[in-house]
Scaffold this motif. Structure first.
Motif, PDB file in Angstrom:
ATOM      1  N   ALA A  15      -0.506  15.250  -3.756  1.00 32.80           N
ATOM      2  CA  ALA A  15       0.314  14.498  -4.712  1.00 32.80           C
ATOM      3  C   ALA A  15       0.955  13.292  -4.032  1.00 32.80           C
ATOM      4  O   ALA A  15       0.991  12.194  -4.586  1.00 32.80           O
ATOM      5  CB  ALA A  15       1.382  15.416  -5.306  1.00 32.80           C
ATOM      6  N   ARG A  16       1.459  13.497  -2.817  1.00 33.67           N
ATOM      7  CA  ARG A  16       2.079  12.391  -2.075  1.00 33.67           C
ATOM      8  C   ARG A  16       1.061  11.300  -1.767  1.00 33.67           C
ATOM      9  O   ARG A  16       1.324  10.111  -1.912  1.00 33.67           O
ATOM     10  CB  ARG A  16       2.697  12.910  -0.774  1.00 33.67           C
ATOM     11  CG  ARG A  16       4.158  13.276  -0.882  1.00 33.67           C
ATOM     12  CD  ARG A  16       4.781  13.474   0.485  1.00 33.67           C
ATOM     13  NE  ARG A  16       4.281  14.683   1.109  1.00 33.67           N
ATOM     14  CZ  ARG A  16       4.970  15.820   1.160  1.00 33.67           C
ATOM     15  NH1 ARG A  16       6.158  15.884   0.651  1.00 33.67           N
ATOM     16  NH2 ARG A  16       4.458  16.883   1.744  1.00 33.67           N
ATOM     17  N   PHE A  17      -0.135  11.740  -1.324  1.00 32.10           N
ATOM     18  CA  PHE A  17      -1.191  10.774  -0.981  1.00 32.10           C
ATOM     19  C   PHE A  17      -1.571   9.933  -2.208  1.00 32.10           C
ATOM     20  O   PHE A  17      -1.679   8.707  -2.121  1.00 32.10           O
ATOM     21  CB  PHE A  17      -2.416  11.529  -0.439  1.00 32.10           C
ATOM     22  CG  PHE A  17      -3.630  10.659  -0.259  1.00 32.10           C
ATOM     23  CD1 PHE A  17      -3.713   9.762   0.796  1.00 32.10           C
ATOM     24  CD2 PHE A  17      -4.690  10.736  -1.149  1.00 32.10           C
ATOM     25  CE1 PHE A  17      -4.834   8.955   0.962  1.00 32.10           C
ATOM     26  CE2 PHE A  17      -5.813   9.933  -0.996  1.00 32.10           C
ATOM     27  CZ  PHE A  17      -5.887   9.037   0.065  1.00 32.10           C
ATOM     28  N   LEU A  18      -1.754  10.597  -3.331  1.00 27.15           N
ATOM     29  CA  LEU A  18      -2.164   9.885  -4.549  1.00 27.15           C
ATOM     30  C   LEU A  18      -1.061   8.944  -5.038  1.00 27.15           C
ATOM     31  O   LEU A  18      -1.340   7.836  -5.485  1.00 27.15           O
ATOM     32  CB  LEU A  18      -2.535  10.886  -5.643  1.00 27.15           C
ATOM     33  CG  LEU A  18      -3.792  11.727  -5.378  1.00 27.15           C
ATOM     34  CD1 LEU A  18      -3.947  12.790  -6.454  1.00 27.15           C
ATOM     35  CD2 LEU A  18      -5.041  10.852  -5.307  1.00 27.15           C
ATOM     36  N   LYS A  20       1.275   7.466  -3.225  1.00 28.42           N
ATOM     37  CA  LYS A  20       1.365   6.304  -2.335  1.00 28.42           C
ATOM     38  C   LYS A  20       0.164   5.390  -2.520  1.00 28.42           C
ATOM     39  O   LYS A  20       0.266   4.177  -2.372  1.00 28.42           O
ATOM     40  CB  LYS A  20       1.488   6.769  -0.885  1.00 28.42           C
ATOM     41  CG  LYS A  20       2.861   7.310  -0.611  1.00 28.42           C
ATOM     42  CD  LYS A  20       3.108   7.584   0.837  1.00 28.42           C
ATOM     43  CE  LYS A  20       4.560   8.023   1.021  1.00 28.42           C
ATOM     44  NZ  LYS A  20       4.818   8.644   2.286  1.00 28.42           N
ATOM     45  N   ARG A  21      -0.977   5.997  -2.832  1.00 26.56           N
ATOM     46  CA  ARG A  21      -2.175   5.174  -3.072  1.00 26.56           C
ATOM     47  C   ARG A  21      -1.965   4.307  -4.323  1.00 26.56           C
ATOM     48  O   ARG A  21      -2.329   3.139  -4.336  1.00 26.56           O
ATOM     49  CB  ARG A  21      -3.394   6.086  -3.250  1.00 26.56           C
ATOM     50  CG  ARG A  21      -4.680   5.313  -3.390  1.00 26.56           C
ATOM     51  CD  ARG A  21      -5.914   6.177  -3.289  1.00 26.56           C
ATOM     52  NE  ARG A  21      -7.075   5.327  -3.184  1.00 26.56           N
ATOM     53  CZ  ARG A  21      -7.713   4.805  -4.235  1.00 26.56           C
ATOM     54  NH1 ARG A  21      -7.298   5.078  -5.461  1.00 26.56           N
ATOM     55  NH2 ARG A  21      -8.746   4.009  -4.068  1.00 26.56           N
ATOM     56  N   LYS A  22      -1.366   4.903  -5.338  1.00 23.81           N
ATOM     57  CA  LYS A  22      -1.065   4.134  -6.553  1.00 23.81           C
ATOM     58  C   LYS A  22      -0.161   2.952  -6.219  1.00 23.81           C
ATOM     59  O   LYS A  22      -0.353   1.841  -6.699  1.00 23.81           O
ATOM     60  CB  LYS A  22      -0.362   5.023  -7.589  1.00 23.81           C
ATOM     61  CG  LYS A  22      -1.312   5.776  -8.485  1.00 23.81           C
ATOM     62  CD  LYS A  22      -0.534   6.545  -9.541  1.00 23.81           C
ATOM     63  CE  LYS A  22      -1.446   7.509 -10.273  1.00 23.81           C
ATOM     64  NZ  LYS A  22      -0.717   8.405 -11.156  1.00 23.81           N
ATOM     65  N   ARG A  24       0.137   1.447  -3.319  1.00 24.91           N
ATOM     66  CA  ARG A  24      -0.608   0.443  -2.537  1.00 24.91           C
ATOM     67  C   ARG A  24      -1.472  -0.408  -3.456  1.00 24.91           C
ATOM     68  O   ARG A  24      -1.538  -1.618  -3.323  1.00 24.91           O
ATOM     69  CB  ARG A  24      -1.513   1.138  -1.504  1.00 24.91           C
ATOM     70  CG  ARG A  24      -0.807   1.643  -0.275  1.00 24.91           C
ATOM     71  CD  ARG A  24      -1.799   1.910   0.859  1.00 24.91           C
ATOM     72  NE  ARG A  24      -2.848   2.856   0.508  1.00 24.91           N
ATOM     73  CZ  ARG A  24      -2.723   4.175   0.596  1.00 24.91           C
ATOM     74  NH1 ARG A  24      -1.601   4.700   1.006  1.00 24.91           N
ATOM     75  NH2 ARG A  24      -3.721   4.975   0.270  1.00 24.91           N
ATOM     76  N   VAL A  25      -2.147   0.258  -4.386  1.00 26.14           N
ATOM     77  CA  VAL A  25      -3.072  -0.447  -5.281  1.00 26.14           C
ATOM     78  C   VAL A  25      -2.320  -1.414  -6.189  1.00 26.14           C
ATOM     79  O   VAL A  25      -2.727  -2.559  -6.362  1.00 26.14           O
ATOM     80  CB  VAL A  25      -3.876   0.570  -6.125  1.00 26.14           C
ATOM     81  CG1 VAL A  25      -4.638  -0.129  -7.237  1.00 26.14           C
ATOM     82  CG2 VAL A  25      -4.833   1.341  -5.229  1.00 26.14           C
ATOM     83  N   THR A  26      -1.218  -0.960  -6.729  1.00 26.01           N
ATOM     84  CA  THR A  26      -0.487  -1.816  -7.670  1.00 26.01           C
ATOM     85  C   THR A  26       0.256  -2.949  -6.959  1.00 26.01           C
ATOM     86  O   THR A  26       0.580  -3.956  -7.576  1.00 26.01           O
ATOM     87  CB  THR A  26       0.526  -0.999  -8.499  1.00 26.01           C
ATOM     88  OG1 THR A  26       1.332  -0.233  -7.600  1.00 26.01           O
ATOM     89  CG2 THR A  26      -0.175  -0.073  -9.462  1.00 26.01           C
ATOM     90  N   THR A  28      -1.019  -4.775  -4.564  1.00 27.41           N
ATOM     91  CA  THR A  28      -1.964  -5.812  -4.103  1.00 27.41           C
ATOM     92  C   THR A  28      -2.355  -6.730  -5.259  1.00 27.41           C
ATOM     93  O   THR A  28      -2.311  -6.353  -6.394  1.00 27.41           O
ATOM     94  CB  THR A  28      -3.240  -5.188  -3.507  1.00 27.41           C
ATOM     95  OG1 THR A  28      -3.800  -4.265  -4.437  1.00 27.41           O
ATOM     96  CG2 THR A  28      -2.938  -4.502  -2.210  1.00 27.41           C
TER      97      THR A  28
ATOM     98  N   ILE B  95      -3.257  16.691 -10.599  1.00 28.49           N
ATOM     99  CA  ILE B  95      -1.879  16.648 -10.118  1.00 28.49           C
ATOM    100  C   ILE B  95      -0.908  16.307 -11.245  1.00 28.49           C
ATOM    101  O   ILE B  95       0.195  16.833 -11.313  1.00 28.49           O
ATOM    102  CB  ILE B  95      -1.752  15.623  -8.969  1.00 28.49           C
ATOM    103  CG1 ILE B  95      -2.506  16.118  -7.725  1.00 28.49           C
ATOM    104  CG2 ILE B  95      -0.289  15.344  -8.609  1.00 28.49           C
ATOM    105  CD1 ILE B  95      -2.018  17.433  -7.165  1.00 28.49           C
ATOM    106  N   ALA B 107      -5.384   3.085  -9.954  1.00 26.73           N
ATOM    107  CA  ALA B 107      -5.653   3.665  -8.648  1.00 26.73           C
ATOM    108  C   ALA B 107      -7.032   4.298  -8.589  1.00 26.73           C
ATOM    109  O   ALA B 107      -7.656   4.362  -7.539  1.00 26.73           O
ATOM    110  CB  ALA B 107      -4.588   4.698  -8.303  1.00 26.73           C
TER     111      ALA B 107
END
Lengths: 28, 207
Positions: A15-18, A20-22, A24-26, A28, B95, B107
């Motif tokens: 959940a944390r990885f996803l 933080k990925r969101k 990062r993506v938003t 950029t 999730i 994402a």
């Protein structure tokens, strides 16, 4: 890797990885 | 209370992994804590159990140079990239409580880099004590520091070789009391006693 095969105990990490990925993506 | 304690441990691990990476002079891509556990079933139920290192927690920082990470996706064919995106969308749905897995998502549409994929797949892995890079570091109680693509490719270790294919150029395993801290980077990073001391301070819970 499949979504259904992931052990329950690792969901918090996932959940944390996803999340933080969101971020990062938003950003950029 | 047990769940709260477990959550506390997870939070503590996450904070320590983050502190390790964000406080380092070097540019690390991720850190993973492989936690020592015992499998009583595999051990035959004699009370001893088989020791293995399983996923404790991980912190993914990513690559500073977006151009480099994008380049590292370009070697992946379209089918593989589509597979990665689909998995990310499914995991997001899982999730977030069962939303539509195929739903469009910013994402989920973004290319999944090689190091993101390597980190994600690591969540499904574990190592018997003495096997694989983390298992060897723990059994022999010594740091394994592989620096440079050649060192990873020629290590004879599947995880290091896989990491090299996914763009890692440094892979480090540092043992602690109850597990192993693994760090990976797409940069070549030379061995540093400073980092090992930080791991000793942050991850030796028995002291």
């Amino acid at each position: 890797i499949t979504a259904v095969g992931l052990p329950q105990a690792r969901k918090a990490s996932l959940a944390r990885f996803l999340e933080k990925r969101k971020e990062r993506v938003t950003s950029t | 209370p047990a769940a709260a304690q477990s959550r506390l441990n997870e939070d503590t691990l996450q904070q320590r992994l983050q502190a390790l990476i964000e406080g380092a002079r070097e540019t690390w891509t991720y850190a993973i804590y492989w936690q020592l556990s015992y499998d009583s079933i595999a051990g035959g139920g004699d009370g001893e159990g088989t020791a293995f290192l399983g996923w404790g927690d991980g912190y993914y920082k990513g690559e500073e140079d977006k151009g480099k990470s994008k380049k590292r996706c370009s070697s992946v064919n379209a089918v593989e990239q589509e597979h990665r995106k689909r998995v990310i969308r499914e995991l997001n749905a899982l999730i977030s409580g069962g939303a539509v897995a195929g739903a469009a998502d910013d994402a989920g549409d973004e290319e999944v880099t090689d190091t993101e994929w390597f980190f994600l797949v690591s969540m499904t892995q574990s190592f018997l004590n003495g096997t694989g890079l983390p298992g060897q570091a723990f059994l022999h109680c010594r740091t394994i520091w592989l620096s440079g693509s050649g060192a990873l490719a020629g290590s004879g270790c599947e995880r290091a070789q896989q990491g090299q294919i996914y763009g890692l150029r440094t892979l480090v395993c540092i043992p602690s009391d109850n597990g192993v801290v693994e760090l990976g980077s797409t940069d070549v990073i030379q061995q540093s006693s400073d980092l090992m001391e930080k791991v000793n301070t942050l991850f030796n819970f028995n002291n």
